[in-house]
Write a protein that holds these residues in place. Structure first.
Motif, short mmCIF file in Angstrom:
data_model
loop_
_atom_site.label_atom_id
_atom_site.label_comp_id
_atom_site.label_asym_id
_atom_site.label_seq_id
_atom_site.Cartn_x
_atom_site.Cartn_y
_atom_site.Cartn_z
N CYS A 73 18.27 96.43 -20.24
CA CYS A 73 16.99 96.91 -20.73
C CYS A 73 16.77 96.41 -22.16
O CYS A 73 17.58 96.63 -23.04
CB CYS A 73 16.96 98.44 -20.71
N CYS A 124 15.03 103.45 -17.66
CA CYS A 124 15.37 104.37 -18.74
C CYS A 124 14.24 104.50 -19.77
O CYS A 124 14.01 105.58 -20.30
CB CYS A 124 16.64 103.86 -19.44
N HIS A 125 13.54 103.41 -20.05
CA HIS A 125 12.57 103.39 -21.14
C HIS A 125 11.13 103.14 -20.72
O HIS A 125 10.23 103.24 -21.54
CB HIS A 125 12.94 102.33 -22.17
N MET A 156 14.62 97.37 -24.32
CA MET A 156 14.35 98.41 -25.32
C MET A 156 15.63 99.16 -25.70
O MET A 156 15.72 99.74 -26.78
CB MET A 156 13.30 99.38 -24.78
N CYS A 157 16.63 99.13 -24.83
CA CYS A 157 17.92 99.77 -25.13
C CYS A 157 18.70 99.01 -26.19
O CYS A 157 19.50 99.60 -26.91
CB CYS A 157 18.79 99.85 -23.87
ZN LIG Z 1 16.24 101.33 -21.83
#
Ligand SMILES: [Zn+2]
Length: 269
Positions: free
Chosen positions: A239, A179-180, A241-242
């Protein structure tokens, strides 16, 4: 899976717990005594916290995981693929003071030796040979993953301990997700050159020349190709960063952050 012990939140893998052979965990931000941008469980000695604060955090984290702080082994990581075999006497200068440098992985068959790697987006990979009773803990960021540090750990374990990848349980821990994880052309080119299958694990970003890369998928595939059965590989899927309430993320927070750790030790009889 998330576990809370004495106010400290750590993450563990079901497959490793079910083996009954190891103590292990990945730290989160929760349960330490660091303040401000490093709140609260910073395990890095070079992030601006006083030594007392980091030692208190280590005591809490080690207590929650069930390892002895004096048996923790770590060093300065360099995004390489060197793996140190840890033997007795354990290679630390003393309690939580290390002069080890240049290793991004450790392996051992010494019960109690607690192998620790540092993380703030890069992937922690836990490996346990349930037959030969040996372990490895590696730091597999994109450079280490291009270099194949996961399969390299398996190869070194095979040489040192007679490890058969078919007997190995793997945990792929919290880190920056598909995702990131935005990367440039040079990163996907490096993967394409090293692994024909890598193109299955990226997609183009909306930004021209940028891609999203799935390191978890690549590491899983590397280890499968090295002989680890798919069913023995567990991925946390979290994640960093999430969720910056739970994790420090270098991409999101830059240098204004603490550092997390992954630790793995064979149980002492
Ligand atoms: Zn993420």
């Amino acid at each position: 899976m998330k576990i809370e012990k004495n106010g400290v939140t750590i993450l563990q893998f079901q497959n490793l717990n079910q083996s009954g052979l190891v103590n292990h965990g990945f730290s989160t931000r929760l349960g330490g005594v660091s303040q401000g941008e490093r709140a609260t469980m910073n395990l890095g000695f070079t992030r601006g916290d006083s030594r007392d604060v980091v030692e208190e955090n280590f005591a809490r984290f080690a207590g929650a995981v069930g390892v002895k702080t004096e048996k923790i082994v770590f060093g300065k990581q360099v995004h390489g693929t060197e793996i140190l075999e840890v033997t007795e006497p354990l290679p630390m200068d003393g309690v939580l003071k290390s002069s080890l440098q240049g290793y991004d992985g450790f392996m051992t068959n010494v019960p109690g030796a607690a192998l620790l790697t540092y993380h703030a987006d890069c992937v922690p990979v836990f490996l346990l040979d349930t037959k030969q009773r040996a372990i490895a803990m590696v730091h597999s960021g994109w450079r280490g993953t291009v270099g194949g540090i996961g399969p390299k750990a398996l190869a070194q374990m095979a040489k040192a301990y007679g490890t058969n990848p078919a007997d190995v349980l793997v945990g792929i821990g919290p880190s920056i997700g598909f995702c990131h994880f935005q990367v440039g052309e040079e990163v996907v080119e490096a993967f394409a050159a090293a692994y024909p299958f890598a193109q299955d694990f990226w997609r183009k970003d909306d930004v021209p020349g940028k891609y999203h890369l799935d390191l978890w998928g690549i590491i899983r595939r590397q280890l499968q190709e090295a002989g680890v059965p798919e069913t023995q590989i567990e991925t946390s899927g979290l994640c960093t960063m999430c969720d910056t309430q739970l994790f420090y993320s270098h991409r999101k927070m830059g240098e204004a952050r603490g550092t997390m750790a992954a630790v793995l030790a064979l149980k002492e009889e």
